[in-house]
Design a protein around this motif. Sequence first.
Motif, short mmCIF file in Angstrom:
data_model
loop_
_atom_site.label_atom_id
_atom_site.label_comp_id
_atom_site.label_asym_id
_atom_site.label_seq_id
_atom_site.Cartn_x
_atom_site.Cartn_y
_atom_site.Cartn_z
N UNK A 104 6.00 -3.87 1.47
CA UNK A 104 4.94 -2.87 1.56
C UNK A 104 3.82 -3.30 0.62
N UNK A 105 2.62 -3.41 1.17
CA UNK A 105 1.46 -3.72 0.32
C UNK A 105 0.87 -2.38 -0.12
N UNK A 106 1.07 -2.05 -1.38
CA UNK A 106 0.86 -0.68 -1.86
C UNK A 106 -0.61 -0.44 -2.23
N UNK A 107 -1.23 0.48 -1.49
CA UNK A 107 -2.54 1.01 -1.89
C UNK A 107 -2.39 2.44 -2.39
N UNK A 108 -1.53 3.22 -1.67
CA UNK A 108 -1.24 4.60 -2.06
C UNK A 108 0.26 4.85 -1.91
N UNK A 109 0.74 5.96 -2.44
CA UNK A 109 2.17 6.29 -2.29
C UNK A 109 2.52 6.47 -0.82
N UNK A 110 1.56 6.88 -0.02
CA UNK A 110 1.81 7.09 1.41
C UNK A 110 2.29 5.80 2.10
N UNK A 111 1.78 4.66 1.66
CA UNK A 111 2.24 3.37 2.22
C UNK A 111 3.76 3.23 2.03
N UNK A 112 4.23 3.64 0.86
CA UNK A 112 5.66 3.56 0.56
C UNK A 112 6.43 4.59 1.39
N UNK A 113 5.90 5.81 1.45
CA UNK A 113 6.56 6.89 2.21
C UNK A 113 6.82 6.48 3.65
N UNK A 124 10.26 -3.90 -0.48
CA UNK A 124 9.67 -4.74 -1.51
C UNK A 124 8.25 -4.23 -1.71
N UNK A 125 7.97 -3.75 -2.91
CA UNK A 125 6.66 -3.17 -3.20
C UNK A 125 5.78 -4.23 -3.84
N UNK A 126 4.68 -4.55 -3.15
CA UNK A 126 3.79 -5.64 -3.57
C UNK A 126 2.37 -5.10 -3.65
N UNK A 127 1.51 -5.88 -4.24
CA UNK A 127 0.12 -5.47 -4.42
C UNK A 127 -0.67 -5.63 -3.13
N UNK A 143 2.49 3.61 -11.21
CA UNK A 143 2.65 5.07 -11.16
C UNK A 143 2.55 5.59 -9.72
N UNK A 144 2.07 4.73 -8.79
CA UNK A 144 2.01 5.11 -7.37
C UNK A 144 3.40 5.14 -6.73
N UNK A 145 4.39 4.55 -7.38
CA UNK A 145 5.69 4.38 -6.72
C UNK A 145 6.35 5.73 -6.44
N UNK A 146 6.48 6.57 -7.45
CA UNK A 146 7.08 7.89 -7.22
C UNK A 146 8.50 7.79 -6.68
#
Length: 203
Positions: A104-113, A124-127, A143-146
């Motif tokens: 997951x290329x994380x911009x917001x927590x929603x990307x992870x959700x 895998x949380x990446x930039x 802090x976006x991970x939640x």
Amino acid sequence: MKLKFCGLTRKEDIEAANETKPDFIGFVFAESRRHVSDMDAARLKEHLDPEIKAVGVFVNDEPEHIAALVRDEVIDIIQLHGGESLHYINKLRKLTSAPIVYAVRVETHRDIEQADKLPVDYLLLDTYVKHAYGGSGKTFDWSLIGEVDHPYFLAGGLNESNVQRAAQTGAYALDLSSGIETDDVKDIDKMRRVSALVKGANQ
């Protein structure tokens, strides 16, 4: 806290991994300066300590090709880095039972959700970097991970200066590539130091 060293391309890299004992190493089959061919990866895997799992990194590759690499024991785990669809994941699941890591290329927590709903084994949380599928060497705002239901690998800009802090995020594993390199080549001294720091954080 587990540890993954990604983007290994040379026999010396494998020897360094065998000494420093990460839990996982990564072979990049996607287009990258760290790309390895199927044949090179197979040769490298022969020298890898069997206790270390080999992860294959792919971007929208043919599922049949990925399944063949698992079947031939070149890789043990599949890492999808191209935002592959649910349909694609389901097709891959029919071909192989190997664990799947979904990047997951994380911009917001929603990307992870959104990724957290997929039938995969790990995230895998990446930039997030525009036009790049990873390997940016940049961190994102942790802090976006939640809350995350899947166990996750944390990637993006990790190095010996921040792995101890990264170990406190709740990640299942830390994933390093450029952070263990000097002049674009894996550096055994950096690998040793990172491995010692992560093992120390586990105590």
